[in-house]
Design an enzyme around this catalytic site. Structure first.
Site, PDB file in Angstrom:
ATOM      1  N   HIS A   1       0.841  -1.207   0.000  1.00 63.32           N
ATOM      2  CA  HIS A   1       0.000   0.000   0.000  1.00 63.32           C
ATOM      3  C   HIS A   1       0.877   1.259   0.000  1.00 63.32           C
ATOM      4  O   HIS A   1       0.597   2.221  -0.730  1.00 63.32           O
ATOM      5  CB  HIS A   1      -0.881   0.048   1.261  1.00 63.32           C
ATOM      6  CG  HIS A   1      -1.924  -1.022   1.359  1.00 63.32           C
ATOM      7  ND1 HIS A   1      -2.059  -1.824   2.465  1.00 63.32           N
ATOM      8  CD2 HIS A   1      -2.912  -1.411   0.511  1.00 63.32           C
ATOM      9  CE1 HIS A   1      -3.077  -2.650   2.310  1.00 63.32           C
ATOM     10  NE2 HIS A   1      -3.605  -2.426   1.122  1.00 63.32           N
TER      11      HIS A   1
ATOM     12  N   LYS B   1     -18.223  -5.674   7.857  1.00 64.43           N
ATOM     13  CA  LYS B   1     -17.027  -6.477   7.585  1.00 64.43           C
ATOM     14  C   LYS B   1     -16.228  -6.642   8.878  1.00 64.43           C
ATOM     15  O   LYS B   1     -16.018  -5.667   9.592  1.00 64.43           O
ATOM     16  CB  LYS B   1     -16.178  -5.770   6.517  1.00 64.43           C
ATOM     17  CG  LYS B   1     -15.159  -6.685   5.865  1.00 64.43           C
ATOM     18  CD  LYS B   1     -14.476  -6.003   4.695  1.00 64.43           C
ATOM     19  CE  LYS B   1     -13.203  -6.727   4.314  1.00 64.43           C
ATOM     20  NZ  LYS B   1     -12.434  -5.999   3.305  1.00 64.43           N
TER      21      LYS B   1
ATOM     22  N   ARG C   1      -2.337  -6.408  -8.108  1.00 64.81           N
ATOM     23  CA  ARG C   1      -1.228  -7.333  -7.917  1.00 64.81           C
ATOM     24  C   ARG C   1      -1.211  -8.378  -9.021  1.00 64.81           C
ATOM     25  O   ARG C   1      -0.286  -8.483  -9.781  1.00 64.81           O
ATOM     26  CB  ARG C   1      -1.339  -8.028  -6.554  1.00 64.81           C
ATOM     27  CG  ARG C   1      -0.789  -7.207  -5.420  1.00 64.81           C
ATOM     28  CD  ARG C   1      -1.344  -7.637  -4.104  1.00 64.81           C
ATOM     29  NE  ARG C   1      -2.773  -7.431  -4.058  1.00 64.81           N
ATOM     30  CZ  ARG C   1      -3.508  -7.556  -2.982  1.00 64.81           C
ATOM     31  NH1 ARG C   1      -2.962  -7.932  -1.861  1.00 64.81           N
ATOM     32  NH2 ARG C   1      -4.809  -7.320  -3.017  1.00 64.81           N
TER      33      ARG C   1
ATOM     34  N   SER D   1      -2.717  -7.685   3.186  1.00 64.94           N
ATOM     35  CA  SER D   1      -2.934  -7.493   4.621  1.00 64.94           C
ATOM     36  C   SER D   1      -3.244  -8.818   5.300  1.00 64.94           C
ATOM     37  O   SER D   1      -2.662  -9.161   6.335  1.00 64.94           O
ATOM     38  CB  SER D   1      -4.093  -6.525   4.852  1.00 64.94           C
ATOM     39  OG  SER D   1      -3.845  -5.296   4.237  1.00 64.94           O
TER      40      SER D   1
HETATM   41  P1  ADP Z   1      -9.910  -3.739  -0.120  1.00 64.79           P
HETATM   42  O1  ADP Z   1     -10.203  -2.295  -0.387  1.00 64.79           O
HETATM   43  O2  ADP Z   1     -10.351  -4.632  -1.235  1.00 64.79           O
HETATM   44  O3  ADP Z   1     -10.292  -4.208   1.255  1.00 64.79           O
HETATM   45  P2  ADP Z   1      -7.117  -3.379   0.645  1.00 64.79           P
HETATM   46  O4  ADP Z   1      -7.451  -2.401   1.704  1.00 64.79           O
HETATM   47  O5  ADP Z   1      -6.337  -4.592   1.073  1.00 64.79           O
HETATM   48  O6  ADP Z   1      -8.314  -3.894  -0.217  1.00 64.79           O
HETATM   49  O7  ADP Z   1      -6.268  -2.646  -0.484  1.00 64.79           O
HETATM   50  C1  ADP Z   1      -6.664  -1.433  -1.079  1.00 64.79           C
HETATM   51  C2  ADP Z   1      -6.138  -1.394  -2.494  1.00 64.79           C
HETATM   52  O8  ADP Z   1      -4.717  -1.596  -2.504  1.00 64.79           O
HETATM   53  C3  ADP Z   1      -6.718  -2.471  -3.411  1.00 64.79           C
HETATM   54  O9  ADP Z   1      -6.900  -1.914  -4.702  1.00 64.79           O
HETATM   55  C4  ADP Z   1      -5.657  -3.527  -3.445  1.00 64.79           C
HETATM   56  O10 ADP Z   1      -5.681  -4.276  -4.653  1.00 64.79           O
HETATM   57  C5  ADP Z   1      -4.398  -2.667  -3.355  1.00 64.79           C
HETATM   58  N1  ADP Z   1      -3.258  -3.418  -2.814  1.00 64.79           N
HETATM   59  C6  ADP Z   1      -3.227  -4.189  -1.705  1.00 64.79           C
HETATM   60  N2  ADP Z   1      -2.006  -4.734  -1.517  1.00 64.79           N
HETATM   61  C7  ADP Z   1      -1.236  -4.314  -2.559  1.00 64.79           C
HETATM   62  C8  ADP Z   1       0.116  -4.563  -2.975  1.00 64.79           C
HETATM   63  N3  ADP Z   1       0.916  -5.385  -2.292  1.00 64.79           N
HETATM   64  N4  ADP Z   1       0.547  -3.957  -4.099  1.00 64.79           N
HETATM   65  C9  ADP Z   1      -0.284  -3.163  -4.809  1.00 64.79           C
HETATM   66  N5  ADP Z   1      -1.567  -2.904  -4.491  1.00 64.79           N
HETATM   67  C10 ADP Z   1      -2.044  -3.471  -3.385  1.00 64.79           C
END
Ligand code: ADP
Length: 160
Positions: free
Chosen positions: A17, A41, A93, A131
């Site tokens: 992130h 959630k 990813r 995460s």
């Molecule tokens: P969500 O909003 O689906 O719960 P997250 O909070 O885990 O997902 O992630 C927010 C955004 O960051 C999503 O678009 C996810 O694909 C992206 N993301 C998460 N981990 C990575 C990573 N390692 N590299 C690039 N983008 C990521």
């Protein structure tokens, strides 16, 4: 002046992130990381913990003048419109992310024609970081100190 929002659960923020954040601020004039408060959630960290971990990380990185940290509830398109943001940033990813992200982007486009979703592909070292996997590995005794920012690691040590 292009205003962008990076929405997500950030449960918790990972180095993947953070990489998206650092690259986005080189593109957009006004950038906000916004944590989704979704009471239905089951999150590991509370909303305020997730926000605090991001704020502490942004401060540690010296980016507090360039990154806003916020939270929101309800529909993303409504929040984006309230904030007068034109762009939603999401990270990609692998192909497994694509299907969900594609559907999410199309739904948001359907709800608000003026809002664009822009995807940044992950940087190679973070391609396997999520995460949930970081938390699972940590719970099982694996080393994740190099996969999350230091303030997140400290919070994980206290919470898990
Ligand atoms: P969500 O909003 O689906 O719960 P997250 O909070 O885990 O997902 O992630 C927010 C955004 O960051 C999503 O678009 C996810 O694909 C992206 N993301 C998460 N981990 C990575 C990573 N390692 N590299 C690039 N983008 C990521």
């Amino acid at each position: 002046m292009v205003k962008a929002i990076y929405p997500g659960s950030f449960d918790p923020l990972t180095n993947g992130h953070l990489d998206i954040i650092k690259r986005s601020i080189e593109i957009f004039d006004d950038f906000t990381v916004s944590v989704l408060n979704n009471p239905s959630k089951k999150n590991l960290f509370t909303l305020s913990e997730r926000v605090k971990m991001i704020k502490n990380t942004i401060k540690l990185e010296g980016l507090e003048d360039r990154v806003n940290v916020d939270s929101f509830e309800g529909l993303l398109v409504h929040y984006a419109s309230r904030k007068a943001a034109k762009v939603i940033v999401r990270g990609l990813r692998a192909m497994t992310d694509f299907e969900y992200e594609f559907q999410f982007a199309l739904m948001n486009k359907n709800l608000d024609k003026k809002l664009e979703t822009i995807f940044l592909t992950t940087s190679e070292p973070y391609s396997f970081i999520s995460s949930s996997l970081v938390v699972e590995v940590y719970r099982l005794g694996g080393n994740v100190a190099d996969k999350v920012p230091q303030p997140v690691f400290e919070c994980m040590q206290k919470t898990i």
